[in-house]
Design an enzyme around this catalytic site. Structure first.
Site, PDB file in Angstrom:
ATOM      1  NE  ARG A  33      -3.225   2.333   3.143  1.00 22.31           N
ATOM      2  CZ  ARG A  33      -2.881   2.999   4.246  1.00 22.31           C
ATOM      3  NH1 ARG A  33      -1.896   2.561   5.027  1.00 22.31           N
ATOM      4  NH2 ARG A  33      -3.513   4.103   4.589  1.00 22.31           N
ATOM      5  NE  ARG A  74      -5.388  16.409   8.280  1.00 23.62           N
ATOM      6  CZ  ARG A  74      -5.048  15.276   8.882  1.00 23.62           C
ATOM      7  NH1 ARG A  74      -5.023  15.236  10.202  1.00 23.62           N
ATOM      8  NH2 ARG A  74      -4.761  14.202   8.191  1.00 23.62           N
ATOM      9  CE  LYS A 220      -8.792   4.399   3.423  1.00 29.60           C
ATOM     10  NZ  LYS A 220      -7.694   5.381   3.569  1.00 29.60           N
ATOM     11  CB  THR A 280      -7.883   0.537  11.318  1.00 25.13           C
ATOM     12  OG1 THR A 280      -8.329   1.070  10.072  1.00 25.13           O
ATOM     13  CG2 THR A 280      -7.536   1.686  12.255  1.00 25.13           C
TER      14      THR A 280
END
Length: 482
Positions: A33, A74, A220, A280
Site C-alpha cells: 500500500r 482538521r 474505504k 486499522t
C-alpha cells in the site's frame, strides 16, 4: 499449507531501509500500500519501481495499491504546538480565527462548512475520538463547544461528527493531482477515502481512465452514512474491493458498533462478489514491540473467521520498528485460523441460478474441489473473473490464476486463496499442449507431483475475456488429452 488470506502491507520510511522490502517479500506480503497522505509523488514512484524489481527478482507477483488521502477535516495549529483541555471547559472551533494562533480556548479549522453542518447537541470527535466536544451553539461561523472528554490536543488533528453527516467531497484537489501520479505508476488498485455514494467511486474511475489507468477501485468505508443498507450496496457494487476502515468509521459510529458492522460489511461484500479488506490497528502494538498482543492475534483471526480476503498492516510496516516480524506474525495467525473447518466450508450462492456460463463453471469447479480429492485448481484467465468467483467459495484448495496479462495478475493478488502465475499460451498450441504446459508450470513451482489431481478451467484459447467454458480434471503424470 498455502496461506489463503492475503496480507496488505503499507510501505514507508521503515521499508526503505536496505533489505527490508526483500524481507517483507520472503515473509509473505501479497500487496503493498502506498499511502498518499504521506510522502512525495517521487517517493511513491520509487517504491513502486522497487516493488516491481523485487517481484521480478523473487518470481512473486506482489500487487500495488495506491491509497488517496481524501477529505481530512482538521483543526488548524496552536501557537504552542499543543494545549490541554479540561473536561467541562469551553472551547471553540472558528473558521475566521488565525490558523497559527490556537490556544486552550479556541482554534482555527480548515473545513468552512462545519458551522453550517452542526447544531446544538452535535458531538464532535477530535484526534480519532480522544477529545470529545459537545456543540453548544454556532455564532458567525464560530462553533462554541463544551469539552466532554479532555486531554492533550495538538496541531492539525482530524474532526469527525458522531453519526456522520459532514458533506466534504470524497475527492479533493490533492487527490486529483495524485491520480496523475498514479497514472504514471500504473498500480493495480486505488483506494478512495470517505466515499458517500457510488458516484464518488465512479468519478474516481473516470479520472483514472483519463490518465490511462484501469486499476481496481477500493472503497474505504469510513462514514456512518456509507453503512445505511441501500447506500452500502451501491458502494460495494461500484467497487472492486471494500475496505473496512475501522479508524474513522469507529469514531463516527462508536467503537461498540464496529464488530457487528465489520461482520456485515465483509458478509455483504462477499455476497456481491467483491473483495473484502479489514484494516486499522490490526497489530498496532508491533509498531514498538516485536510480538503482538493476544487481543491483536484474536482480532486478526476473527477477521479471517468473518471471511475477509485481506488483512492490512499500516504503521506497523510503514514506520514501525519490526516490519518484517509484523508480517511474519500475521502469517502465523492466518495459517492457524485457516485450519478451522468454518473457514474452509461455504454455502455461497448454493441456491442461486447463475446468469453466466463462466460463473457456473467457476462454482462447479469449487463444488467438485471441495467434495473430491483435488490438490488444486488452475484457472486460465483473461480478466480474472473466474478466479474471483472461485475465491468467493471458502475452501482449503489453492487456486492458481494463470494469465499473460500483468493487469490481471495484479488484480488477483487481493483474491483470497488465489495465486498469480504468469503463463502465456502460444497461438499454435492446442488444448492438450496447453494442459501439458500447465503441468510443467506447476512442477516448476513445486506445486504438483505424480498422482496429484487438478482441475483446469479455460476457454477456447481465443483470448476473449469472459470466455471460460470448459472444466477438465487431470492427474499429474498421466497422459493428457483435450
Amino acid at each position: 499449507m498455502l496461506r489463503r488470506t492475503k496480507i496488505l502491507a503499507t510501505l514507508g520510511p521503515a521499508t526503505d531501509k536496505p533489505g527490508v522490502l526483500e524481507g517483507l517479500f520472503k515473509a509473505g506480503i501479497d500487496v503493498v500500500r502506498m499511502n498518499f497522505s504521506h510522502g512525495s509523488a517521487q517517493d511513491h514512484l520509487d517504491r513502486a519501481e522497487a516493488v516491481r524489481a523485487m517481484s521480478k527478482k523473487t518470481g512473486r507477483r506482489v500487487g500495488i495499491l495506491a491509497d488517496l488521502q481524501g477529505p481530512k477535516i482538521r483543526i488548524a495549529r496552536f501557537k504552542d504546538t499543543k494545549v490541554y483541555l479540561n473536561e467541562g471547559q469551553d472551547f471553540a472551533l472558528d473558521i475566521n480565527f488565525d490558523p497559527m494562533a490556537g490556544d486552550n480556548t479556541q482554534v482555527g479549522i480548515t473545513y468552512e462548512p462545519l458551522a453550517l453542518e452542526v447544531k446544538p447537541g452535535s458531538r464532535l470527535l477530535l484526534d480519532d475520538g480522544r477529545i470529545v466536544l459537545d456543540v453548544v451553539n454556532v455564532e458567525n461561523m464560530r462553533v462554541n463547544c463544551t469539552v466532554a472528554v479532555g486531554g492533550d490536543l495538538s496541531n492539525n488533528k482530524g474532526i469527525n461528527l458522531l453519526g456522520g453527516g459532514l458533506s466534504a467531497a470524497a475527492l479533493t484537489d490533492k487527490d486529483k493531482e495524485d491520480i496523475k501520479t498514479i497514472g504514471i505508476m500504473q498500480c493495480d488498485y486505488v483506494a478512495i477515502s470517505f466515499p458517500r455514494c457510488a458516484e464518488d467511486l465512479n468519478e474516481a474511475r473516470r479520472l483514472l481512465v483519463a490518465e490511462g489507468c484501469y486499476a481496481g477501485i477500493v472503497s474505504k468505508v469510513e462514514r456512518a452514512e456509507a453503512i445505511v443498507p441501500e447506500v452500502m450496496d451501491e458502494i460495494i457494487l461500484a467497487s472492486d474491493a471494500v475496505m473496512v476502515a475501522r479508524g474513522d468509521l469507529g469514531v463516527e459510529i462508536g467503537d461498540a458498533n464496529l464488530p457487528a458492522v465489520q461482520k456485515l460489511l465483509i458478509k455483504r461484500t462477499r455476497e456481491l462478489n467483491r473483495v473484502a479488506i479489514t484494516a486499522t490497528q490490526m497489530m498496532e502494538s508491533m509498531i514498538e514491540n516485536p510480538i503482538p498482543t493476544r487481543a491483536e492475534v484474536f482480532d486478526v483471526a476473527n477477521a479471517i473467521y468473518d471471511g475477509t480476503d485481506v488483512i492490512m498492516l499500516s504503521a506497523e510496516t510503514a514506520s514501525g520498528k519490526h516490519p518484517i516480524r509484523a508480517v511474519e506474525a500475521m502469517h502465523r495467525v492466518c495459517v492457524e485460523a485457516e485450519k478451522q473447518r468454518s473457514v474452509r466450508e461455504s454455502d455461497h450462492r448454493i441456491n442461486i441460478q447463475f446468469e453466466r456460463d463462466d460463473e457456473a463453471i467457476a462454482m462447479s469447479a469449487m463444488y467438485m474441489a471441495n467434495h473430491t480429492k483435488i490438490k488444486g485448481i488452475v484457472s486460465l484467465t483473461e480478466s480474472g473473473s473466474t478466479a474471483l468467483w472461485m475465491s468467493r467459495i471458502s475452501s482449503a484448495i489453492p487456486i492458481f490464476a494463470m494469465s499473460s496479462h500483468e493487469s490481471t495478475l495484479g488484480k488477483v493478488t487481493l483474491y483470497r486463496g488465489v495465486f498469480p502465475v504468469y503463463f502465456k499460451i502460444e497461438s499454435t498450441q492446442d488444448h492438450a499442449e496447453v494442459n501439458r504446459s500447465v503441468v510443467a508450470e506447476l512442477r516448476k513451482w513445486n506445486k504438483a507431483k505424480d498422482g496429484d489431481k487438478y482441475i483446469i478451467t479455460k476457454g477456447d484459447l481465443n483470448g476473449v475475456k469472459g470466455g471460460t467454458n470448459g472444466l477438465k480434471v487431470i492427474v499429474i503424470g498421466q497422459g493428457l488429452t483435450p
